[in-house]
Design a protein around this motif. Structure first.
Motif, PDB file in Angstrom:
ATOM      1  N   ASP A  48      46.412  -3.432  -3.377  1.00 23.99           N
ATOM      2  CA  ASP A  48      47.511  -3.081  -4.198  1.00 23.99           C
ATOM      3  C   ASP A  48      47.871  -1.356  -3.838  1.00 23.99           C
ATOM      4  O   ASP A  48      48.890  -1.129  -3.639  1.00 23.99           O
ATOM      5  CB  ASP A  48      47.177  -3.265  -5.644  1.00 23.99           C
ATOM      6  CG  ASP A  48      47.144  -4.806  -6.122  1.00 23.99           C
ATOM      7  OD1 ASP A  48      47.809  -5.574  -5.166  1.00 23.99           O
ATOM      8  OD2 ASP A  48      46.728  -5.153  -6.980  1.00 23.99           O
ATOM      9  N   GLN A  49      46.763  -0.658  -3.962  1.00 28.63           N
ATOM     10  CA  GLN A  49      47.076   0.743  -3.568  1.00 28.63           C
ATOM     11  C   GLN A  49      47.460   0.931  -2.135  1.00 28.63           C
ATOM     12  O   GLN A  49      48.192   1.989  -2.056  1.00 28.63           O
ATOM     13  CB  GLN A  49      45.725   1.403  -3.972  1.00 28.63           C
ATOM     14  CG  GLN A  49      45.294   1.712  -5.606  1.00 28.63           C
ATOM     15  CD  GLN A  49      44.273   2.502  -5.695  1.00 28.63           C
ATOM     16  OE1 GLN A  49      43.856   3.336  -5.200  1.00 28.63           O
ATOM     17  NE2 GLN A  49      43.411   2.154  -6.849  1.00 28.63           N
ATOM     18  N   GLU A  51      49.045  -0.942  -0.131  1.00 26.10           N
ATOM     19  CA  GLU A  51      50.357  -1.424  -0.306  1.00 26.10           C
ATOM     20  C   GLU A  51      51.364  -0.374  -0.671  1.00 26.10           C
ATOM     21  O   GLU A  51      52.493  -0.014  -0.116  1.00 26.10           O
ATOM     22  CB  GLU A  51      50.613  -2.668  -0.919  1.00 26.10           C
ATOM     23  CG  GLU A  51      52.014  -3.355  -0.638  1.00 26.10           C
ATOM     24  CD  GLU A  51      52.070  -4.521  -1.320  1.00 26.10           C
ATOM     25  OE1 GLU A  51      53.223  -4.878  -2.004  1.00 26.10           O
ATOM     26  OE2 GLU A  51      51.045  -5.358  -1.555  1.00 26.10           O
ATOM     27  N   ARG A  52      50.842   0.207  -1.896  1.00 28.08           N
ATOM     28  CA  ARG A  52      52.102   1.389  -2.305  1.00 28.08           C
ATOM     29  C   ARG A  52      51.829   2.553  -1.553  1.00 28.08           C
ATOM     30  O   ARG A  52      53.091   3.199  -1.398  1.00 28.08           O
ATOM     31  CB  ARG A  52      51.279   1.572  -4.002  1.00 28.08           C
ATOM     32  CG  ARG A  52      52.394   2.574  -4.456  1.00 28.08           C
ATOM     33  CD  ARG A  52      53.719   1.733  -5.036  1.00 28.08           C
ATOM     34  NE  ARG A  52      54.376   2.713  -5.963  1.00 28.08           N
ATOM     35  CZ  ARG A  52      55.642   2.983  -6.019  1.00 28.08           C
ATOM     36  NH1 ARG A  52      56.329   2.067  -4.901  1.00 28.08           N
ATOM     37  NH2 ARG A  52      56.164   3.700  -6.527  1.00 28.08           N
ATOM     38  N   GLU A  55      54.032   1.780   1.212  1.00 25.57           N
ATOM     39  CA  GLU A  55      55.288   2.010   1.134  1.00 25.57           C
ATOM     40  C   GLU A  55      55.965   3.638   0.815  1.00 25.57           C
ATOM     41  O   GLU A  55      56.942   3.731   1.556  1.00 25.57           O
ATOM     42  CB  GLU A  55      55.626   1.541  -0.421  1.00 25.57           C
ATOM     43  CG  GLU A  55      57.225   1.244  -0.794  1.00 25.57           C
ATOM     44  CD  GLU A  55      57.131   0.439  -2.278  1.00 25.57           C
ATOM     45  OE1 GLU A  55      58.159   1.162  -3.076  1.00 25.57           O
ATOM     46  OE2 GLU A  55      56.482  -0.347  -2.501  1.00 25.57           O
ATOM     47  N   PHE A  56      54.989   4.266   0.421  1.00 33.07           N
ATOM     48  CA  PHE A  56      55.658   5.777   0.308  1.00 33.07           C
ATOM     49  C   PHE A  56      55.764   6.376   1.940  1.00 33.07           C
ATOM     50  O   PHE A  56      56.345   7.045   2.051  1.00 33.07           O
ATOM     51  CB  PHE A  56      54.571   6.526  -0.562  1.00 33.07           C
ATOM     52  CG  PHE A  56      54.655   6.373  -2.028  1.00 33.07           C
ATOM     53  CD1 PHE A  56      55.966   6.425  -2.571  1.00 33.07           C
ATOM     54  CD2 PHE A  56      53.337   6.430  -2.755  1.00 33.07           C
ATOM     55  CE1 PHE A  56      56.206   5.889  -3.949  1.00 33.07           C
ATOM     56  CE2 PHE A  56      53.538   6.323  -3.911  1.00 33.07           C
ATOM     57  CZ  PHE A  56      54.791   6.231  -4.925  1.00 33.07           C
ATOM     58  N   GLY A  61      60.604   3.428   2.223  1.00 36.31           N
ATOM     59  CA  GLY A  61      60.139   3.903   0.682  1.00 36.31           C
ATOM     60  C   GLY A  61      60.525   5.528   0.582  1.00 36.31           C
ATOM     61  O   GLY A  61      59.940   6.065  -0.302  1.00 36.31           O
ATOM     62  N   ASP A  64      61.565   6.274  -3.039  1.00 34.44           N
ATOM     63  CA  ASP A  64      60.393   6.131  -3.891  1.00 34.44           C
ATOM     64  C   ASP A  64      59.424   7.155  -3.820  1.00 34.44           C
ATOM     65  O   ASP A  64      58.910   7.846  -4.907  1.00 34.44           O
ATOM     66  CB  ASP A  64      59.473   4.824  -3.776  1.00 34.44           C
ATOM     67  CG  ASP A  64      60.150   3.528  -4.261  1.00 34.44           C
ATOM     68  OD1 ASP A  64      61.187   3.625  -5.185  1.00 34.44           O
ATOM     69  OD2 ASP A  64      60.088   2.502  -3.772  1.00 34.44           O
ATOM     70  N   TYR A  68      58.304   9.880  -6.684  1.00 33.06           N
ATOM     71  CA  TYR A  68      57.054   9.919  -7.238  1.00 33.06           C
ATOM     72  C   TYR A  68      56.506  11.403  -6.852  1.00 33.06           C
ATOM     73  O   TYR A  68      55.676  11.841  -7.750  1.00 33.06           O
ATOM     74  CB  TYR A  68      56.175   8.798  -6.341  1.00 33.06           C
ATOM     75  CG  TYR A  68      54.598   9.011  -6.714  1.00 33.06           C
ATOM     76  CD1 TYR A  68      54.037   8.735  -7.624  1.00 33.06           C
ATOM     77  CD2 TYR A  68      53.974   9.462  -5.603  1.00 33.06           C
ATOM     78  CE1 TYR A  68      52.499   8.785  -7.839  1.00 33.06           C
ATOM     79  CE2 TYR A  68      52.532   9.782  -5.449  1.00 33.06           C
ATOM     80  CZ  TYR A  68      51.846   9.527  -6.696  1.00 33.06           C
ATOM     81  OH  TYR A  68      50.649   9.653  -6.738  1.00 33.06           O
ATOM     82  N   ASP A  82      45.663   9.868  -8.394  1.00 35.66           N
ATOM     83  CA  ASP A  82      46.414   8.264  -8.751  1.00 35.66           C
ATOM     84  C   ASP A  82      45.895   7.207  -7.954  1.00 35.66           C
ATOM     85  O   ASP A  82      46.137   6.237  -8.193  1.00 35.66           O
ATOM     86  CB  ASP A  82      47.874   8.579  -8.456  1.00 35.66           C
ATOM     87  CG  ASP A  82      48.584   9.596  -9.498  1.00 35.66           C
ATOM     88  OD1 ASP A  82      47.932   9.575 -10.523  1.00 35.66           O
ATOM     89  OD2 ASP A  82      49.480   9.866  -9.145  1.00 35.66           O
ATOM     90  N   PHE A  83      45.281   7.521  -6.477  1.00 32.94           N
ATOM     91  CA  PHE A  83      44.995   6.266  -5.893  1.00 32.94           C
ATOM     92  C   PHE A  83      43.552   6.850  -5.347  1.00 32.94           C
ATOM     93  O   PHE A  83      42.976   7.051  -4.527  1.00 32.94           O
ATOM     94  CB  PHE A  83      45.548   6.599  -4.474  1.00 32.94           C
ATOM     95  CG  PHE A  83      47.376   6.062  -4.661  1.00 32.94           C
ATOM     96  CD1 PHE A  83      47.623   4.714  -4.376  1.00 32.94           C
ATOM     97  CD2 PHE A  83      48.116   7.093  -4.964  1.00 32.94           C
ATOM     98  CE1 PHE A  83      48.872   4.529  -4.818  1.00 32.94           C
ATOM     99  CE2 PHE A  83      49.383   6.985  -5.169  1.00 32.94           C
ATOM    100  CZ  PHE A  83      49.819   5.578  -4.810  1.00 32.94           C
TER     101      PHE A  83
END
Length: 160
Positions: A48-49, A51-52, A55-56, A61, A64, A68, A82-83
């Motif tokens: 999940d991390q 993938e995010r 995306e950034f 992205g 986003d 962010y 955060d990650f």
């Protein structure tokens, strides 16, 4: 076989500890660029991390990333917080973040008023970021703490 020669001293100050490098020479409070997220994604085993982060790092992205990171003025430190699954090797991290850049100040004294004295005027930088992180200016905090070096010779560790 002889050992390789030691690396040159950091900033000409001789040997320094890893702690000193991380706290006094690396700019963790800089705003990261898209490549920072790309490299963090590469070293992130959490799906999940990762993938995010990807995306950034992508062109798609960028909006986003702006919301962010840029708009919120997030620092490299905050992104790493955060990650937490992202664990780049130290060499990559130091390369990604880079050194603290010199701080520029203007001289506020004049030779007609104080011919043997140099003064600067600086505003203390201290605030809480939008992400609730206490921020303090690197140089102004140092100056305010009384940590100004008192050299015995003509050099003061500054450039004009």
């Amino acid at each position: 076989t002889s050992d390789p020669p030691p690396p040159p001293p950091l900033c000409g100050w001789g040997p320094v500890s890893l702690s000193e490098v991380l706290t006094k020479h690396v700019d963790f409070m800089a705003t990261p660029r898209r490549y920072f997220f790309e490299m963090l994604a590469f070293f992130c085993p959490d799906g999940d991390q990762q993938e995010r982060l990807e995306e950034f790092a992508s062109v798609a992205g960028r909006d986003d990333l702006y919301e962010y990171c840029i708009k919120q003025k997030r620092s490299c430190y905050e992104v790493l917080r955060d990650f937490p699954a992202a664990r780049p090797p130290l060499a990559y991290l130091l390369d990604l973040i880079g050194p603290i850049r010199p701080r520029l100040f203007s001289i506020s004294s004049g030779p007609s008023v104080a011919p043997d004295r140099l003064s600067i005027t600086a505003a203390m930088v201290a605030y809480t970021s939008k992400t609730l992180l206490e921020r303090r200016g690197v140089c102004t905090s140092f100056l305010a703490s009384g940590g100004v070096p008192r050299p015995s010779g003509p050099e003061a560790g500054l450039s004009i």
